[in-house]
Design a protein around this motif. Structure first.
Motif, PDB file in Angstrom:
ATOM      1  N   LEU A 231       0.835  -1.201   0.000  1.00 16.37           N
ATOM      2  CA  LEU A 231       0.000   0.000   0.000  1.00 16.37           C
ATOM      3  C   LEU A 231       0.870   1.252   0.000  1.00 16.37           C
ATOM      4  O   LEU A 231       0.605   2.216  -0.727  1.00 16.37           O
ATOM      5  CB  LEU A 231      -0.925  -0.008   1.221  1.00 16.37           C
ATOM      6  CG  LEU A 231      -1.840   1.224   1.373  1.00 16.37           C
ATOM      7  CD1 LEU A 231      -2.736   1.390   0.150  1.00 16.37           C
ATOM      8  CD2 LEU A 231      -2.689   1.095   2.648  1.00 16.37           C
ATOM      9  N   HIS A 234       2.398   1.683  -3.606  1.00 15.32           N
ATOM     10  CA  HIS A 234       1.454   2.220  -4.585  1.00 15.32           C
ATOM     11  C   HIS A 234       1.096   3.668  -4.278  1.00 15.32           C
ATOM     12  O   HIS A 234       0.934   4.481  -5.202  1.00 15.32           O
ATOM     13  CB  HIS A 234       0.189   1.358  -4.628  1.00 15.32           C
ATOM     14  CG  HIS A 234       0.338   0.133  -5.479  1.00 15.32           C
ATOM     15  ND1 HIS A 234       0.008   0.109  -6.813  1.00 15.32           N
ATOM     16  CD2 HIS A 234       0.798  -1.099  -5.191  1.00 15.32           C
ATOM     17  CE1 HIS A 234       0.245  -1.088  -7.309  1.00 15.32           C
ATOM     18  NE2 HIS A 234       0.728  -1.850  -6.342  1.00 15.32           N
ATOM     19  N   ARG A 267      -2.281   1.547  -8.354  1.00 10.35           N
ATOM     20  CA  ARG A 267      -3.639   1.500  -7.826  1.00 10.35           C
ATOM     21  C   ARG A 267      -3.648   1.423  -6.301  1.00 10.35           C
ATOM     22  O   ARG A 267      -3.796   0.345  -5.718  1.00 10.35           O
ATOM     23  CB  ARG A 267      -4.379   0.285  -8.409  1.00 10.35           C
ATOM     24  CG  ARG A 267      -4.529   0.339  -9.925  1.00 10.35           C
ATOM     25  CD  ARG A 267      -5.192  -0.902 -10.491  1.00 10.35           C
ATOM     26  NE  ARG A 267      -5.350  -0.811 -11.936  1.00 10.35           N
ATOM     27  CZ  ARG A 267      -5.874  -1.776 -12.692  1.00 10.35           C
ATOM     28  NH1 ARG A 267      -6.266  -2.904 -12.119  1.00 10.35           N
ATOM     29  NH2 ARG A 267      -5.993  -1.605 -13.994  1.00 10.35           N
ATOM     30  N   SER A 269      -5.020   1.213  -2.780  1.00  9.35           N
ATOM     31  CA  SER A 269      -6.287   0.660  -2.291  1.00  9.35           C
ATOM     32  C   SER A 269      -6.405   0.972  -0.807  1.00  9.35           C
ATOM     33  O   SER A 269      -6.102   2.073  -0.366  1.00  9.35           O
ATOM     34  CB  SER A 269      -6.315  -0.845  -2.553  1.00  9.35           C
ATOM     35  OG  SER A 269      -7.518  -1.415  -2.133  1.00  9.35           O
ATOM     36  N   SER A 270      -6.838   0.016  -0.029  1.00  4.84           N
ATOM     37  CA  SER A 270      -6.905   0.144   1.425  1.00  4.84           C
ATOM     38  C   SER A 270      -6.581  -1.211   2.025  1.00  4.84           C
ATOM     39  O   SER A 270      -6.730  -2.252   1.365  1.00  4.84           O
ATOM     40  CB  SER A 270      -8.304   0.584   1.877  1.00  4.84           C
ATOM     41  OG  SER A 270      -9.257  -0.441   1.633  1.00  4.84           O
ATOM     42  N   GLN A 273      -9.570  -3.558   1.892  1.00  8.36           N
ATOM     43  CA  GLN A 273      -9.830  -4.176   0.596  1.00  8.36           C
ATOM     44  C   GLN A 273      -8.772  -5.222   0.264  1.00  8.36           C
ATOM     45  O   GLN A 273      -9.086  -6.294  -0.258  1.00  8.36           O
ATOM     46  CB  GLN A 273      -9.860  -3.106  -0.499  1.00  8.36           C
ATOM     47  CG  GLN A 273     -11.081  -2.206  -0.456  1.00  8.36           C
ATOM     48  CD  GLN A 273     -12.359  -2.973  -0.710  1.00  8.36           C
ATOM     49  OE1 GLN A 273     -13.199  -3.132   0.194  1.00  8.36           O
ATOM     50  NE2 GLN A 273     -12.520  -3.479  -1.913  1.00  8.36           N
ATOM     51  N   MET A 274      -7.531  -4.923   0.583  1.00 10.18           N
ATOM     52  CA  MET A 274      -6.448  -5.863   0.289  1.00 10.18           C
ATOM     53  C   MET A 274      -6.589  -7.151   1.085  1.00 10.18           C
ATOM     54  O   MET A 274      -6.251  -8.236   0.619  1.00 10.18           O
ATOM     55  CB  MET A 274      -5.104  -5.201   0.583  1.00 10.18           C
ATOM     56  CG  MET A 274      -4.813  -4.006  -0.322  1.00 10.18           C
ATOM     57  SD  MET A 274      -3.408  -3.012   0.208  1.00 10.18           S
ATOM     58  CE  MET A 274      -2.041  -4.080  -0.268  1.00 10.18           C
ATOM     59  N   ALA A 291      -2.600  -8.228  -4.580  1.00  9.08           N
ATOM     60  CA  ALA A 291      -2.469  -6.855  -4.073  1.00  9.08           C
ATOM     61  C   ALA A 291      -1.053  -6.539  -3.604  1.00  9.08           C
ATOM     62  O   ALA A 291      -0.626  -5.386  -3.666  1.00  9.08           O
ATOM     63  CB  ALA A 291      -3.459  -6.615  -2.936  1.00  9.08           C
TER      64      ALA A 291
END
Length: 404
Positions: A231, A234, A267, A269-270, A273-274, A291
């Protein structure tokens, strides 16, 4: 594989060094990068006696694309006739363009008298192309080299089955209708099953995703740690993209589609979500997912490297010196992805540097678990003693508090 670079400014008093690592990632690109820094205490240039300085003049790349050379010439305005040699690296070769460097050179309008060759060394193929160019310049064989890499993962060559290939070759050799009919009678529909290319190690039959999963487990890298690092990666890539810092990207017209001007795989995300994604390789208990892994991409890159005196004579302001490099190899099953841990002390010792001389580290990897496992291996006296033949780690990076 490790490359030691030295930014070109205020010589010989500049003190910024960078180590760039590449150890065979799954794709030709990666958004998983690390740059923990240490305070520089010494100032060195590492010019080698009786060996020419090799400099980076510029480099460009197409956007990394989930689907779908001339840019370097436009960016630098380098006359095609001054380029002595062209070298490109690729992982999955197309039979019709097995020497893709030569085809790219002709397509870009270089003289057919300019030699070119292609190298394959898994996903450090482009690095091998570049360091081969360094050797040609340092030895005095060439002054100007274009080196780079290219990959087309969205259109990889797919072969007929071995039985079908043999039947077709035998039919081609048949001299009579009777021989042809006899061969055709041996045909079975299962001969038509295609052989898909596998991004895996021939000696182990494992993909690098499997290796990354086992490596993360061996070094106790949790799923949460991997997701957090991915995370962060990204998010920083998106920030750099938004701020216009990815200046090496040149627009690319995808055949049948629009012109692409930026990487389309960044991308953020969070963590929530991952966390919903299932393991991608070792199911159901693995920790490597889509992810926290880089994606397979299409892309191409090219770098203009020159002898320093040639670059200055032509009016170029080089971006960096290419000072040293080191290739390492280890057990392809359990240590396939531990290259930085082995290469770091070797290249530093070769160059006469210590960790305190390095301002920035850049990792080119495919999995966040892989990077974090290398961090732990570098920080382990036990690993240094039992696997590297060293009494202590001695070269550990400050990895406990990389910038969030």
């Amino acid at each position: 594989m490790t490359i030691l670079t030295y930014p070109f400014k205020n010589l010989p008093t500049a003190s910024k060094w960078a180590l760039r690592f590449s150890i065979r990632p799954l794709s030709c690109s990666s958004q998983l990068r690390a740059a923990p820094a240490v305070q520089t205490k010494t100032k060195k240039t590492l010019a080698k006696p009786n060996i020419r300085n090799v400099v980076v003049v510029d480099g460009v790349r197409t956007p990394f694309l989930l689907s779908g050379t001339s840019g370097l010439l436009h960016r630098t305005s380098v006359p095609k006739e001054v380029v002595d040699y062209i070298i490109f690296g690729t992982v999955i070769q197309e039979v019709k363009t097995s020497n893709v460097a030569r085809e790219a050179a002709l397509g870009a309008g270089f003289s057919d008298k300019t030699p070119a060759h292609t190298v394959t060394m898994a996903c450090i193929s482009a690095n091998q192309a570049m360091t081969t160019g360094v050797g040609l310049i340092a030895s005095g064989q060439c002054d100007v080299i274009v080196a780079g890499g290219v990959e087309l993962m969205s259109d990889v060559p797919i072969r007929h089955s071995r039985k079908m290939r043999k039947l077709m070759l035998d039919l081609n050799k048949a001299k009579s209708m009777g021989q042809r009919l006899s061969l055709i009678s041996k045909f079975r529909f299962n001969f038509l099953a295609p052989e898909l290319p596998a991004v895996s190690e021939f000696s182990t039959s494992e993909t690098m995703g499997h290796s990354a999963d086992r490596l993360a487990a061996a070094f106790a890298v949790s799923r949460l740690e991997q997701d957090e690092y991915a995370l962060r990666s990204h998010s920083l890539a998106k920030k750099a993209q938004d701020e216009g810092l990815l200046s090496d990207v040149v627009p690319f017209k995808v055949p049948g589609k629009d012109t692409v001007t930026k990487d389309n795989g960044i991308r953020p995300s969070s963590l929530e979500q991952m966390a919903k994604l299932k393991p991608a390789f070792i199911k159901p208990y693995g920790t490597v997912t889509a992810a926290n892994s880089s994606f397979l991409t299409d892309g191409a890159s090219a770098m203009l490297i020159m002898a320093e005196e040639k670059a200055l004579a032509m009016g170029y302001k080089p971006k960096a010196y290419l000072r040293d490099f080191m290739y390492v190899s280890q057990d392809p099953k359990d240590q396939l992805l531990l290259g930085p841990t082995y290469a770091t002390p070797k290249v530093l010792e070769k160059a006469g540097l210590t960790m305190n001389d390095i301002d920035a580290f850049e990792f080119h990897e495919a999995f966040s678990g892989q990077i974090l496992a290398n961090f732990k291996a570098m920080d382990s006296d036990w690993f240094a003693e039992n696997y590297m033949g060293r009494k202590t780690k001695g070269h550990a990076m400050i990895v406990e508090a990389y910038p969030k």
